[in-house]
Scaffold this active site. Structure first.
Site, PDB file in Angstrom:
ATOM      1  N   THR A 146       0.873  -1.187   0.000  1.00 30.24           N
ATOM      2  CA  THR A 146       0.000   0.000   0.000  1.00 30.24           C
ATOM      3  C   THR A 146       0.905   1.232   0.000  1.00 30.24           C
ATOM      4  OG1 THR A 146      -0.227  -0.148   2.410  1.00 30.24           O
ATOM      5  CG2 THR A 146      -1.989  -1.089   1.076  1.00 30.24           C
ATOM      6  N   LYS A 168       3.509  -6.934   3.940  1.00 35.37           N
ATOM      7  CA  LYS A 168       3.248  -5.543   3.610  1.00 35.37           C
ATOM      8  C   LYS A 168       2.889  -4.854   4.924  1.00 35.37           C
ATOM      9  CE  LYS A 168       0.136  -3.328   3.313  1.00 35.37           C
ATOM     10  NZ  LYS A 168      -0.549  -2.378   4.272  1.00 35.37           N
ATOM     11  N   THR A 179       1.906  -5.922  11.904  1.00 39.02           N
ATOM     12  CA  THR A 179       1.890  -5.654  10.481  1.00 39.02           C
ATOM     13  C   THR A 179       0.516  -5.935   9.919  1.00 39.02           C
ATOM     14  OG1 THR A 179       2.970  -6.087   8.387  1.00 39.02           O
ATOM     15  CG2 THR A 179       2.540  -7.969   9.785  1.00 39.02           C
ATOM     16  N   GLU A 259       5.940   4.506   7.499  1.00 44.30           N
ATOM     17  CA  GLU A 259       5.503   5.750   6.852  1.00 44.30           C
ATOM     18  C   GLU A 259       6.193   6.983   7.411  1.00 44.30           C
ATOM     19  OE1 GLU A 259       1.291   5.809   7.294  1.00 44.30           O
ATOM     20  OE2 GLU A 259       0.939   4.663   5.469  1.00 44.30           O
ATOM     21  N   ASN A 378      -0.217  10.678   6.540  1.00 47.41           N
ATOM     22  CA  ASN A 378      -1.426  10.180   7.174  1.00 47.41           C
ATOM     23  C   ASN A 378      -2.549  11.205   7.228  1.00 47.41           C
ATOM     24  OD1 ASN A 378      -0.925   7.370   7.943  1.00 47.41           O
ATOM     25  ND2 ASN A 378       0.891   8.313   8.850  1.00 47.41           N
ATOM     26  N   THR A 383      -4.814   5.955  -0.494  1.00 46.45           N
ATOM     27  CA  THR A 383      -4.627   4.679  -1.195  1.00 46.45           C
ATOM     28  C   THR A 383      -5.482   3.604  -0.554  1.00 46.45           C
ATOM     29  OG1 THR A 383      -2.665   4.474   0.175  1.00 46.45           O
ATOM     30  CG2 THR A 383      -2.362   4.986  -2.154  1.00 46.45           C
TER      31      THR A 383
END
Lengths: 383, 383
Positions: A146, A168, A179, A259, A378, A383
């Site tokens: 993502t 991911k 995760t 991120e 954020n 997405t």
């Protein structure tokens, strides 16, 4: 070096059009056997996505033939229609592969609170089935990304057998699980009863100890598939070690790609009265936004570490606490230690060690700094 | 309209040179009686600053003659020498005012882990004593500011008596307590035994329900002083109401001036099985960094609200949850509700309402969004 490294597996990744970016967004991992043993751990979030509810049931009997994964939509908070979408996804995979829908794990990731475009997803599954290949692991890993900037795969080669994995996850990394989606495969011949404890032990000390932003996902899934295709019999201890090695590798990759992060921070708590105490303290530090901002600014503000430690119920005497940052002991016996200007935080990796002087237990939580980029990514999530 | 609004109090604020900015940094509040009743609540952080340790003892007997406060240094994590500094501060105030050092509350705020420049502080206390005035409340409020952009004062006028207050606090706002330093005064004639319960009830529903960034300070102090100078006798219920009104006013000002915040967010949880459940859920939402980033970006990402609710142990059925944002019901029965694009988050104040449908208890936590400015201010902290 992926989920298709162990024998007995095929995988694929295709573009189904779920992501506006036009990147691959549907992945399929198939276990061709001869064994079809499986175990899984899921998010402990009580608001769980439809695919999590579905997959818990699938895994309950210990058999899984295939895992279908999509990015571009989490199918969480979508109510009964969302669950029907997941069910239909599994049935479609089952009919294409000629396996029972009840043996198909479904994983989804992306925005919460929106229905999946089922026509595109089912067409994508057709394409993914056609594309299944014994070397399809890397493209499958790409299709589950993502906000990840790199695909994440890992493997552990052992004597005649191996473990492979893909993951991911870049945001919403917190316990327990740390995760979003992970598939781990092995071609070892194993007693099906040892898969679950092996996976739980492996995740307990790896994914469960990543706490990038304290936020727990609705979709976390880690599934372990065993094909037995190597013909090599492996015991629980051996299996656990290799699965843990792959999980640790993937967990470290998640931290490195979190991120907006500029630093990867290991918070190690030592001399705790218990492992639970060590974890509570490490997590309190890892979740302290002021400490995380300070690290972003390369500021060794150890007072914020102590302020975070003080919020816990762990056994310690505040006047006995020691803290070091990148090996400089900035806090000694609860007070001022070495000059904070000696600490160099310019590198990516930061190591904070807290000594509680209350026992001999230890634990490490991995986290990230809190940056402008984290806020930006954020606040503009789409997405 | 400050701590000197009620009769029987003098206050002052002076520049002692503790702050590099050259702004006022030492404040003094003196209760001239005839009563000298007092109560206080302190941070529950186990790593508490020296002035907190000192002031707990001072307040224990219910008598306080003066409160001395400094910004420009927290005197936290400074060990035994730091405690001696606090002791010396109280002795200095005591000798100047001819009161017992053991009746002098000391409050400090600023960077953790550094000793105070005592020569400058003691000289400042001399000047603050000379400057004491019956209208000195506003300048005292100014002298306790750190990253606050405005001085915070409040008052409640009642029939022949009043309550006044001042507060500082802009970061590290979390339970319990939610602010750094607060002084509340009243000229009511009260039974000394009711001061403590009145203050605890007032803070429980005000400061304790501000959770700007989830970080708990080492120095939080709220002290209530009663002079009896109005001659008006007041019961516990009346006193509690007026003190709570002042605390609520100050708490709202803290939220409005929180470091780097662009939005003030009220997270109201309704139809909970208990007030504890309502608080747990409201706090989980208020601390979710992804939700806070979304609000910064004016994005009504209600899925992040549900993901936060799901991490709690409160009684609820995930399929029954309702969420509204600024009166638009974006989530109905755990699934998609009204179109999220109908939500306007462009204003400063945001109201999130979560209905658990599990009872009739309710609670509201005030928090802020997570912004670039928050990260910036806290990565470059130096005051």
């Amino acid at each position: 070096m992926s989920v298709t490294t162990p024998r007995g597996f095929r995988a694929s990744g295709v573009v189904a059009g779920l992501k506006s970016s036009g990147r691959p967004d549907v992945a399929l991992v198939v276990n061709d056997g001869p064994d079809h043993h499986a175990a899984a751990v899921f998010t402990s979030n009580r608001v769980e996505a439809a695919p999590v509810t579905w997959s818990r049931t699938v895994v309950a009997d210990g058999r899984v033939d295939a895992v279908v994964l999509n990015s571009g939509g989490a199918n969480a908070c979508t109510g009964a229609p969302g669950f029907q979408d997941t069910h239909r996804t599994a049935e479609h995979v089952g009919s294409l592969l000629d396996v029972a829908p009840g043996d198909v794990v479904v994983c989804s990731t992306g925005l919460i609170g929106e229905r999946l475009p089922m026509d595109r997803l089912l067409d994508g599954i057709d394409a993914a089935t056609d594309a299944l290949a014994a070397d399809g692991g890397p493209v499958a890993a790409e299709a589950i990304m993502t906000t990840d900037t790199v695909a994440k795969t890992a493997h552990a080669d052992r004597d005649g057998w191996s473990v492979g994995g893909m993951a991911k996850g870049a945001g919403m990394l917190a316990p327990a699980l740390a995760t979003m989606l992970v598939v781990v495969t092995t071609d070892a011949v194993v007693d099906p009863a040892v898969l679950d404890p092996a996976l739980r032990e492996a995740t307990r000390t790896t994914f469960d100890r990543v706490d990038s932003d304290g936020c727990m996902s609705t979709n976390d899934t880690v599934v372990l598939l065993a094909s037995g295709a190597s013909g090599v019999e492996v015991g629980e201890a051996e299996l656990t070690e290799a699965v843990a090695a792959v999980c640790a590798d993937l967990a470290r990759q998640l931290v490195a790609d979190a991120e907006g992060a500029h630093h990867d921070i290991a918070v190690e708590v030592r001399t705790a009265a218990s492992e639970d105490d060590a974890l509570e303290v490490a997590r309190a530090v890892a979740r302290n936004t002021l400490f995380k901002c300070a690290v972003f600014g390369n500021d060794p503000n150890w007072g914020r570490v102590l302020a975070a430690v003080g919020t816990t119920t762990a056994a310690f005497d505040p006047a006995a606490l020691d803290v070091s940052m990148n090996a400089v002991q900035v806090c000694r016996a609860g007070g001022v230690g070495e000059d904070r200007s000696l600490v160099d935080l310019s590198g990516r990796e930061v190591r904070v060690v807290v000594d509680l002087h209350a026992g001999d237990a230890t634990a490490t939580i991995w986290t990230n700094d809190l940056t402008h980029d984290y806020v930006h990514e954020n606040s503009a999530y789409s997405t």
